[in-house]
Design an enzyme around this catalytic site. Structure first.
Site, PDB file in Angstrom:
ATOM      1  N   SER A   1      -8.632  -5.088   4.147  1.00  0.00           N
ATOM      2  CA  SER A   1      -9.032  -4.746   2.773  1.00  0.00           C
ATOM      3  C   SER A   1      -9.357  -5.949   1.887  1.00  0.00           C
ATOM      4  O   SER A   1      -8.879  -6.043   0.754  1.00  0.00           O
ATOM      5  CB  SER A   1      -7.952  -3.886   2.104  1.00  0.00           C
ATOM      6  OG  SER A   1      -7.773  -2.682   2.810  1.00  0.00           O
TER       7      SER A   1
ATOM      8  N   GLU B   1     -11.694  -4.502  -6.003  1.00  0.00           N
ATOM      9  CA  GLU B   1     -12.143  -3.098  -5.914  1.00  0.00           C
ATOM     10  C   GLU B   1     -11.314  -2.168  -6.795  1.00  0.00           C
ATOM     11  O   GLU B   1     -11.778  -1.097  -7.181  1.00  0.00           O
ATOM     12  CB  GLU B   1     -12.070  -2.599  -4.457  1.00  0.00           C
ATOM     13  CG  GLU B   1     -13.119  -3.223  -3.526  1.00  0.00           C
ATOM     14  CD  GLU B   1     -12.776  -4.634  -3.049  1.00  0.00           C
ATOM     15  OE1 GLU B   1     -11.603  -5.058  -3.178  1.00  0.00           O
ATOM     16  OE2 GLU B   1     -13.694  -5.327  -2.563  1.00  0.00           O
TER      17      GLU B   1
ATOM     18  N   GLY C   1       0.409   5.510  -4.383  1.00  0.00           N
ATOM     19  CA  GLY C   1      -0.152   6.801  -4.793  1.00  0.00           C
ATOM     20  C   GLY C   1       0.376   7.929  -3.918  1.00  0.00           C
ATOM     21  O   GLY C   1       0.797   8.978  -4.416  1.00  0.00           O
ATOM     22  N   ARG C   2       0.390   7.689  -2.590  1.00  0.00           N
ATOM     23  CA  ARG C   2       0.877   8.725  -1.658  1.00  0.00           C
ATOM     24  C   ARG C   2       2.362   9.003  -1.873  1.00  0.00           C
ATOM     25  O   ARG C   2       2.815  10.136  -1.814  1.00  0.00           O
ATOM     26  CB  ARG C   2       0.642   8.280  -0.206  1.00  0.00           C
ATOM     27  CG  ARG C   2      -0.723   8.672   0.307  1.00  0.00           C
ATOM     28  CD  ARG C   2      -1.106   7.868   1.512  1.00  0.00           C
ATOM     29  NE  ARG C   2      -1.482   6.510   1.138  1.00  0.00           N
ATOM     30  CZ  ARG C   2      -1.681   5.532   2.007  1.00  0.00           C
ATOM     31  NH1 ARG C   2      -1.517   5.749   3.294  1.00  0.00           N
ATOM     32  NH2 ARG C   2      -2.040   4.345   1.591  1.00  0.00           N
ATOM     33  N   TRP C   3       3.119   7.966  -2.161  1.00  0.00           N
ATOM     34  CA  TRP C   3       4.559   8.125  -2.421  1.00  0.00           C
ATOM     35  C   TRP C   3       4.771   9.084  -3.585  1.00  0.00           C
ATOM     36  O   TRP C   3       5.612   9.981  -3.538  1.00  0.00           O
ATOM     37  CB  TRP C   3       5.166   6.749  -2.726  1.00  0.00           C
ATOM     38  CG  TRP C   3       6.647   6.722  -2.876  1.00  0.00           C
ATOM     39  CD1 TRP C   3       7.570   6.465  -1.901  1.00  0.00           C
ATOM     40  CD2 TRP C   3       7.399   6.940  -4.082  1.00  0.00           C
ATOM     41  NE1 TRP C   3       8.834   6.510  -2.420  1.00  0.00           N
ATOM     42  CE2 TRP C   3       8.759   6.799  -3.753  1.00  0.00           C
ATOM     43  CE3 TRP C   3       7.044   7.230  -5.401  1.00  0.00           C
ATOM     44  CZ2 TRP C   3       9.778   6.946  -4.695  1.00  0.00           C
ATOM     45  CZ3 TRP C   3       8.049   7.382  -6.344  1.00  0.00           C
ATOM     46  CH2 TRP C   3       9.398   7.249  -5.990  1.00  0.00           C
TER      47      TRP C   3
ATOM     48  N   SER D   1      -6.727  -5.570  -6.498  1.00  0.00           N
ATOM     49  CA  SER D   1      -7.910  -6.103  -5.810  1.00  0.00           C
ATOM     50  C   SER D   1      -9.146  -6.013  -6.709  1.00  0.00           C
ATOM     51  O   SER D   1      -9.157  -5.259  -7.686  1.00  0.00           O
ATOM     52  CB  SER D   1      -8.161  -5.321  -4.521  1.00  0.00           C
ATOM     53  OG  SER D   1      -8.663  -4.031  -4.821  1.00  0.00           O
TER      54      SER D   1
ATOM     55  N   ARG E   1       1.516  -5.175   6.055  1.00  0.00           N
ATOM     56  CA  ARG E   1       0.877  -4.104   5.297  1.00  0.00           C
ATOM     57  C   ARG E   1       1.733  -2.854   5.418  1.00  0.00           C
ATOM     58  O   ARG E   1       2.122  -2.473   6.523  1.00  0.00           O
ATOM     59  CB  ARG E   1      -0.542  -3.820   5.793  1.00  0.00           C
ATOM     60  CG  ARG E   1      -1.195  -2.712   4.959  1.00  0.00           C
ATOM     61  CD  ARG E   1      -2.680  -2.554   5.191  1.00  0.00           C
ATOM     62  NE  ARG E   1      -3.202  -1.582   4.226  1.00  0.00           N
ATOM     63  CZ  ARG E   1      -4.414  -1.578   3.714  1.00  0.00           C
ATOM     64  NH1 ARG E   1      -5.276  -2.509   4.070  1.00  0.00           N
ATOM     65  NH2 ARG E   1      -4.792  -0.662   2.857  1.00  0.00           N
TER      66      ARG E   1
ATOM     67  N   ASP F   1       0.826  -1.204   0.000  1.00  0.00           N
ATOM     68  CA  ASP F   1       0.000   0.000   0.000  1.00  0.00           C
ATOM     69  C   ASP F   1       0.864   1.259   0.000  1.00  0.00           C
ATOM     70  O   ASP F   1       1.967   1.256   0.559  1.00  0.00           O
ATOM     71  CB  ASP F   1      -0.896  -0.026   1.253  1.00  0.00           C
ATOM     72  CG  ASP F   1      -2.019   1.006   1.182  1.00  0.00           C
ATOM     73  OD1 ASP F   1      -2.307   1.502   0.077  1.00  0.00           O
ATOM     74  OD2 ASP F   1      -2.590   1.321   2.243  1.00  0.00           O
ATOM     75  N   GLY F   2       0.349   2.314  -0.597  1.00  0.00           N
ATOM     76  CA  GLY F   2       0.993   3.630  -0.488  1.00  0.00           C
ATOM     77  C   GLY F   2       1.699   4.121  -1.741  1.00  0.00           C
ATOM     78  O   GLY F   2       2.390   5.141  -1.686  1.00  0.00           O
TER      79      GLY F   2
ATOM     80  N   LEU G   1      10.971 -20.767  -4.540  1.00  0.00           N
ATOM     81  CA  LEU G   1       9.953 -19.936  -3.880  1.00  0.00           C
ATOM     82  C   LEU G   1       8.716 -20.006  -4.757  1.00  0.00           C
ATOM     83  O   LEU G   1       8.838 -20.042  -5.989  1.00  0.00           O
ATOM     84  CB  LEU G   1      10.438 -18.474  -3.807  1.00  0.00           C
ATOM     85  CG  LEU G   1       9.378 -17.408  -3.465  1.00  0.00           C
ATOM     86  CD1 LEU G   1       9.027 -17.452  -1.982  1.00  0.00           C
ATOM     87  CD2 LEU G   1       9.871 -15.995  -3.823  1.00  0.00           C
TER      88      LEU G   1
ATOM     89  N   HIS H   1       3.568   3.387  -8.680  1.00  0.00           N
ATOM     90  CA  HIS H   1       3.386   1.968  -9.018  1.00  0.00           C
ATOM     91  C   HIS H   1       4.658   1.410  -9.670  1.00  0.00           C
ATOM     92  O   HIS H   1       5.042   0.267  -9.436  1.00  0.00           O
ATOM     93  CB  HIS H   1       2.200   1.792  -9.974  1.00  0.00           C
ATOM     94  CG  HIS H   1       0.871   2.188  -9.374  1.00  0.00           C
ATOM     95  ND1 HIS H   1       0.484   1.807  -8.114  1.00  0.00           N
ATOM     96  CD2 HIS H   1      -0.157   2.932  -9.869  1.00  0.00           C
ATOM     97  CE1 HIS H   1      -0.731   2.296  -7.856  1.00  0.00           C
ATOM     98  NE2 HIS H   1      -1.126   2.992  -8.903  1.00  0.00           N
TER      99      HIS H   1
HETATM  100  C1  FPP Z   1      -1.448   0.299  -3.564  1.00  0.00           C
HETATM  101  O1  FPP Z   1      -1.064   1.636  -3.630  1.00  0.00           O
HETATM  102  C2  FPP Z   1      -0.936  -0.489  -4.651  1.00  0.00           C
HETATM  103  C3  FPP Z   1      -1.660  -0.994  -5.698  1.00  0.00           C
HETATM  104  C4  FPP Z   1      -3.108  -0.774  -5.866  1.00  0.00           C
HETATM  105  C5  FPP Z   1      -1.062  -1.780  -6.757  1.00  0.00           C
HETATM  106  C6  FPP Z   1       0.164  -2.565  -6.410  1.00  0.00           C
HETATM  107  C7  FPP Z   1       0.992  -2.633  -7.614  1.00  0.00           C
HETATM  108  C8  FPP Z   1       2.338  -2.615  -7.636  1.00  0.00           C
HETATM  109  C9  FPP Z   1       3.190  -2.620  -6.440  1.00  0.00           C
HETATM  110  C10 FPP Z   1       3.086  -2.558  -8.918  1.00  0.00           C
HETATM  111  C11 FPP Z   1       2.827  -3.634  -9.855  1.00  0.00           C
HETATM  112  C12 FPP Z   1       2.809  -4.980  -9.277  1.00  0.00           C
HETATM  113  C13 FPP Z   1       3.426  -6.006  -9.827  1.00  0.00           C
HETATM  114  C14 FPP Z   1       3.256  -7.377  -9.282  1.00  0.00           C
HETATM  115  C15 FPP Z   1       4.267  -5.786 -10.972  1.00  0.00           C
HETATM  116  P1  FPP Z   1      -2.206   2.741  -3.759  1.00  0.00           P
HETATM  117  O2  FPP Z   1      -2.276   3.129  -5.187  1.00  0.00           O
HETATM  118  O3  FPP Z   1      -3.460   2.236  -3.163  1.00  0.00           O
HETATM  119  O4  FPP Z   1      -1.586   3.881  -2.881  1.00  0.00           O
HETATM  120  P2  FPP Z   1      -2.362   5.005  -2.084  1.00  0.00           P
HETATM  121  O5  FPP Z   1      -3.191   4.316  -1.040  1.00  0.00           O
HETATM  122  O6  FPP Z   1      -1.240   5.804  -1.516  1.00  0.00           O
HETATM  123  O7  FPP Z   1      -3.170   5.755  -3.093  1.00  0.00           O
END
Ligand code: FPP
Length: 236
Positions: A192, A63, A19-21, A61, A184, A16-17, A127, A33
């Protein structure tokens, strides 16, 4: 069993995070991402070195389909690129790839690539990397209930036969051990809709760092936290 029994057999991560990053840096969400995919590479290799048997990553997800179309498309493109780049590395590191979730909802090209890598890596033993894609825990439980109900209606099973083991055998994770450790990132204290059935006894470690900043040393710290806890499975 892994060589070091104190190492969790199965680690599951809610990444998670992203988008905030990106927002903190004045960058588009996709950049979060993209760097998040680098964290996936780092953590996967670290798990191979540590002797973790299963690593399950919440990559997309059920969602997440509700996000703006451009972000969904960008995430799918990133997944596709990841699979393309990763295929050789998976072979080199003898990693087996699996997916859980409604993968039939993925774009046909990505799904075909995913299924090919799953088939090609089926015999690898270092793995098992499990990508949760278009995954929702409630959806998975409903599907399992539906499949058991259909078998009962067809007279193939007696409803009295349904127990925890039979139920678990209808989940996408049927052949896997339950997660021992659920991590998480980004400090959020929520599950979630992730692996609702499977995390019943998992130790949860919430890490304040955002996912793109999460690397090997952070994984080591989370494992150390796990090792400090006394796991009792509801007993004494
Ligand atoms: C949550 O951050 C992350 C996701 C919804 C997607 C996860 C995807 C990746 C890590 C990259 C691609 C994955 C692979 C396996 C190549 P968020 O967007 O919800 O962040 P926020 O809560 O800060 O908005």
């Amino acid at each position: 069993m892994p060589d070091h029994p104190e190492i969790p057999r199965h680690i599951a991560i809610i990444m998670d995070g992203n988008g905030r990053w990106a927002k903190q840096r004045g960058k588009p969400r996709l950049e979060g991402h993209r760097i998040g995919a680098e964290s996936v590479r780092a953590v996967t290799s670290a798990c191979v070195k540590l002797g973790v048997e299963y690593l399950t990553l919440y990559a997309f997800s059920s969602e997440n389909w509700n996000r703006p179309e451009a972000e969904v498309r960008a995430l799918m493109a990133l997944l596709d690129q990841f699979l393309k780049d990763k295929a050789r590395e998976l072979h080199e590191q003898r990693i087996r790839l699996l997916a859980i979730g409604q993968i039939e909802r993925l774009p046909a090209k990505t799904r075909a690539r995913l299924e090919k890598i799953i088939a090609d890596t089926a015999d690898h033993d270092a793995l098992t990397l499990v990508l949760a894609l278009s995954y929702g825990g409630r959806e998975e439980i409903v599907e399992a209930a539906r499949s058991l109900a259909a078998d009962a209606a067809a007279g193939k099973i007696d409803p009295d036969e349904i127990d925890k083991e039979l139920f678990a055998s209808r989940l996408h994770t049927a052949a896997m051990p339950d997660p021992d450790l659920l991590i998480r990132t980004s400090g959020e204290m929520r599950v979630s809709n992730f692996l609702l059935w499977q995390i019943s006894y998992a130790e949860m470690v919430i890490v304040p760092k955002l996912w793109p900043d999460f690397r090997d040393a952070d994984l080591d710290e989370a494992i150390e936290e796990y090792q400090r806890r006394h796991r009792r499975f509801g007993g004494l």
